[in-house]
Motif scaffolding. Structure first.
Motif, PDB file in Angstrom:
ATOM      1  N   GLY A   1       0.345  11.787  -7.224  1.00  8.86           N
ATOM      2  CA  GLY A   1       1.717  11.309  -7.083  1.00  8.86           C
ATOM      3  C   GLY A   1       1.868  10.193  -6.072  1.00  8.86           C
ATOM      4  O   GLY A   1       2.993   9.814  -5.737  1.00  8.86           O
ATOM      5  N   THR A   2       0.787   9.642  -5.597  1.00  7.72           N
ATOM      6  CA  THR A   2       0.886   8.614  -4.548  1.00  7.72           C
ATOM      7  C   THR A   2       1.007   7.215  -5.141  1.00  7.72           C
ATOM      8  O   THR A   2       0.662   6.965  -6.302  1.00  7.72           O
ATOM      9  N   LEU A   3       1.459   6.321  -4.282  1.00 16.07           N
ATOM     10  CA  LEU A   3       1.573   4.912  -4.634  1.00 16.07           C
ATOM     11  C   LEU A   3       0.217   4.355  -5.062  1.00 16.07           C
ATOM     12  O   LEU A   3       0.104   3.632  -6.054  1.00 16.07           O
ATOM     13  N   PHE A   4      -0.826   4.744  -4.319  1.00 18.48           N
ATOM     14  CA  PHE A   4      -2.127   4.135  -4.551  1.00 18.48           C
ATOM     15  C   PHE A   4      -2.757   4.617  -5.858  1.00 18.48           C
ATOM     16  O   PHE A   4      -3.362   3.829  -6.577  1.00 18.48           O
ATOM     17  N   GLU A   5      -2.600   5.891  -6.173  1.00 17.02           N
ATOM     18  CA  GLU A   5      -3.106   6.342  -7.470  1.00 17.02           C
ATOM     19  C   GLU A   5      -2.273   5.738  -8.599  1.00 17.02           C
ATOM     20  O   GLU A   5      -2.787   5.454  -9.687  1.00 17.02           O
ATOM     21  N   GLY A   6      -1.002   5.524  -8.316  1.00 16.88           N
ATOM     22  CA  GLY A   6      -0.147   4.864  -9.305  1.00 16.88           C
ATOM     23  C   GLY A   6      -0.644   3.463  -9.624  1.00 16.88           C
ATOM     24  O   GLY A   6      -0.672   3.050 -10.788  1.00 16.88           O
TER      25      GLY A   6
ATOM     26  N   ASP B   1       9.232  -4.812   3.037  1.00 11.92           N
ATOM     27  CA  ASP B   1       8.918  -3.709   3.946  1.00 11.92           C
ATOM     28  C   ASP B   1       8.991  -2.353   3.241  1.00 11.92           C
ATOM     29  O   ASP B   1       9.554  -1.392   3.782  1.00 11.92           O
ATOM     30  N   GLU B   2       8.390  -2.273   2.052  1.00 17.77           N
ATOM     31  CA  GLU B   2       8.356  -0.999   1.324  1.00 17.77           C
ATOM     32  C   GLU B   2       7.161  -0.199   1.831  1.00 17.77           C
ATOM     33  O   GLU B   2       6.116  -0.092   1.173  1.00 17.77           O
ATOM     34  N   THR B   3       7.307   0.355   2.994  1.00 13.37           N
ATOM     35  CA  THR B   3       6.240   1.073   3.691  1.00 13.37           C
ATOM     36  C   THR B   3       6.876   1.872   4.820  1.00 13.37           C
ATOM     37  O   THR B   3       8.007   1.594   5.227  1.00 13.37           O
TER      38      THR B   3
ATOM     39  N   GLN C   1       7.103   7.498  -0.252  1.00 15.91           N
ATOM     40  CA  GLN C   1       6.938   7.284   1.188  1.00 15.91           C
ATOM     41  C   GLN C   1       6.659   8.629   1.877  1.00 15.91           C
ATOM     42  O   GLN C   1       6.731   9.688   1.267  1.00 15.91           O
ATOM     43  N   GLY C   2       6.366   8.550   3.150  1.00 20.24           N
ATOM     44  CA  GLY C   2       6.088   9.760   3.922  1.00 20.24           C
ATOM     45  C   GLY C   2       4.747  10.382   3.606  1.00 20.24           C
ATOM     46  O   GLY C   2       4.445  11.504   4.036  1.00 20.24           O
ATOM     47  N   ARG C   3       3.920   9.677   2.859  1.00 26.12           N
ATOM     48  CA  ARG C   3       2.655  10.261   2.383  1.00 26.12           C
ATOM     49  C   ARG C   3       1.562  10.304   3.444  1.00 26.12           C
ATOM     50  O   ARG C   3       0.551  10.955   3.252  1.00 26.12           O
TER      51      ARG C   3
ATOM     52  N   TYR D   1       3.787  16.932   9.473  1.00 22.43           N
ATOM     53  CA  TYR D   1       5.152  17.324   9.843  1.00 22.43           C
ATOM     54  C   TYR D   1       5.376  17.009  11.311  1.00 22.43           C
ATOM     55  O   TYR D   1       4.436  17.137  12.095  1.00 22.43           O
ATOM     56  N   PRO D   2       6.540  16.558  11.667  1.00 22.93           N
ATOM     57  CA  PRO D   2       7.698  16.256  10.828  1.00 22.93           C
ATOM     58  C   PRO D   2       7.412  15.114   9.858  1.00 22.93           C
ATOM     59  O   PRO D   2       6.633  14.222  10.167  1.00 22.93           O
ATOM     60  N   LYS D   3       8.060  15.174   8.719  1.00 22.71           N
ATOM     61  CA  LYS D   3       7.798  14.237   7.628  1.00 22.71           C
ATOM     62  C   LYS D   3       9.014  13.336   7.424  1.00 22.71           C
ATOM     63  O   LYS D   3      10.123  13.832   7.230  1.00 22.71           O
ATOM     64  N   ARG D   4       8.774  12.025   7.448  1.00 25.99           N
ATOM     65  CA  ARG D   4       9.895  11.085   7.304  1.00 25.99           C
ATOM     66  C   ARG D   4      10.444  11.058   5.875  1.00 25.99           C
ATOM     67  O   ARG D   4       9.717  11.346   4.929  1.00 25.99           O
ATOM     68  N   ARG D   5      11.704  10.672   5.769  1.00 25.90           N
ATOM     69  CA  ARG D   5      12.329  10.598   4.443  1.00 25.90           C
ATOM     70  C   ARG D   5      11.955   9.302   3.718  1.00 25.90           C
ATOM     71  O   ARG D   5      12.067   9.215   2.505  1.00 25.90           O
TER      72      ARG D   5
END
Ligand code: FE2
Length: 452
Positions: free
Chosen positions: A98-103, A235-237, A302-304, A308-312
């Motif tokens: 489900g990650t960006l990189f595998e996508g 800044d999609e990170t 994101q947040g990958r 924890y804590p995990k950002r939104r």
């Protein structure tokens, strides 16, 4: 002369009759109180009243549509989607992590099989999904890091072919960078010469900070020279040091481009510290650019790198809005390697976005549709081509609920969609027979429950 009667309008009390002729709105008339039949408080407890259309065919000369006290709005807007990648999830394989990189890896395999016919078929199917939910304005990004630009050519053809359903803006999107990709600048220039509506970018993905900065200056100059809109994946990170928004905003201010420039995603802003944001917001207000957040995509991708804590992993939607900046929501993906869900219903994205951004306060609920209607229209620079005003196009959608709050809560679907004065689509509420003998009208997936 065609008309809608018993229409409720956003931010206005009472019921209205809307009339149009030759594709343009000609009158918005307050109605005298017609009694309990049309009012929202008289609704069946478990279902919204259904709009009805009299006169037979969708394209007959004169029709009366009874909105039955429901909300009539301008079409919803999809301001950020990638129609060149939609409906490809699982082809040739599913994104297991489900990650960006595998996508990206999955897409590289699928991209090798892309043809113009394939691109166009999927784009048209997706556009119909969007239109079925009352969307008539769409902005798509198209990957132009492709020698030959065949996909872009296919999408420009879709733009013309899809006009009966939607107005489509096409943005040249350099998925693999402008400075970091071979011939990246030349491909962007070619895309503009082929007739794209907007110029895109992806500065945070360029190899170096310097390349990111120069890519922003390049794309802004290109847009100014050719009088195009700008929409940058910016800044999609989650990296708090990804600060290309300040570069884009300053260039927007200097060029005086204002609302013709949009920053999409800006998810790093969710990781900026408050001291930096305080300074940044001053510049953003001076620049006057628009913002698009894709909440379902961002909460998923994101947040990958966090435990924890995990950002939104979202931009500061509520804070941008409170600062008076224009911000709206978008779907980004529908069933592609990066996001496996989606059905064209942007109310689903609105629902998720307001949850994730802590925007379910009373005042937020009363104006929830701003984020998928007027704000999005401003980001797309639709101007007087949008909105319920005399003289503007008769693009009108009857929802299956009577207020922003109820449309959001019940996911109040599009019952009737009118485009340039003609009925484009209509939907009837399904009925289910309860075994306990209750009212036969069942809350549909579009209208689950009324006030009771
Ligand atoms: Fe995107």
């Amino acid at each position: 002369m065609n008309r809608i009667v018993n229409a409720r309008l956003r931010d206005r009390e009472g019921l209205f009759t809307l009339r149009w002729e030759a594709g343009l709105i000609t009158a918005i008339e307050p109605q005298v109180d017609t009694g309990p039949a049309s009012g929202p408080t008289s609704r069946p407890v478990d279902g919204a009243a259904s709009a009805t259309v009299s006169a037979a065919a969708a394209d007959t000369a004169a029709e009366t549509i009874d909105a039955a006290g429901n909300l009539v709005v301008p079409p919803l807007v999809e301001p950020h989607i990638h129609l060149d990648a939609t409906l490809t999830a699982g082809e040739p394989r599913w994104n297991l992590s489900g990650t960006l990189f595998e996508g990206i890896a999955c897409w590289a395999e699928r991209k090798a099989r892309v043809t113009a016919q394939d691109t166009k078929a999927r784009a048209h199917e997706t556009i119909r999904m969007l239109a079925a939910h009352g969307i008539q304005h769409v902005r798509t990004h198209v990957d132009v890091t492709e020698p030959g630009l065949g996909t872009l050519q296919a999408m420009l053809e879709v733009r013309e072919e899809a006009r009966p359903l939607v107005d489509l803006q096409v943005v040249a999107f350099p998925q693999e960078g402008i400075e970091s990709y071979p011939d990246g600048r030349r491909l962007m220039i070619e895309a503009v010469e082929m007739g794209v509506d907007g110029v895109g970018g992806i500065p945070h993905f360029e190899n170096t900070r310097d390349q990111g900065v120069s890519s922003v200056h390049f794309l802004m100059d290109l847009a100014v020279r050719h009088d195009r809109l700008v929409d940058v994946h910016c800044d999609e990170t989650d990296d708090p040091h990804s600060r290309f928004l300040e570069v884009l905003a300053e260039a927007t201010r200097v060029q005086g481009m204002g609302s013709r420039v949009t920053a999409s995603h800006t998810t790093a802003m969710g990781s900026y510290d408050n001291a930096y944001c305080s300074k940044l917001f001053r510049l953003l207000k001076q620049a006057g650019l628009s913002f698009i957040s894709c909440p379902t995509e961002s909460i998923h991708l994101q947040g990958r790198f966090d435990t924890y804590p995990k950002r939104r992993g979202l931009t500061r939607v509520a804070e941008l809005d409170q600062a008076g900046l224009n911000v709206c929501f978008a779907q980004d993906s529908i069933v592609d390697p990066w996001y496996p869900l989606g059905n064209g219903n942007i109310l689903r994205i609105l629902d998720a976005g307001l949850h994730i951004c802590h925007m379910l306060g009373y005042e937020d609920l009363q104006r929830a549709l701003d984020f998928v209607t007027d704000h999005s229209a401003r980001a797309l620079a639709l101007g007087e081509g949008y909105g319920i005003e005399v003289g503007r196009p008769a693009n009108l959608v009857v929802r299956s609920a009577d207020s922003d709050y109820e449309v959001l809560r019940s996911q109040g679907g599009a019952q009737v969609s009118i485009r340039h004065g003609r009925v484009l689509m209509r939907k009837t509420l399904p009925e289910i027979c309860w075994q306990d003998g209750r009212d036969a009208r069942m809350p549909s997936p579009d209208a689950q429950g009324g006030r009771g």
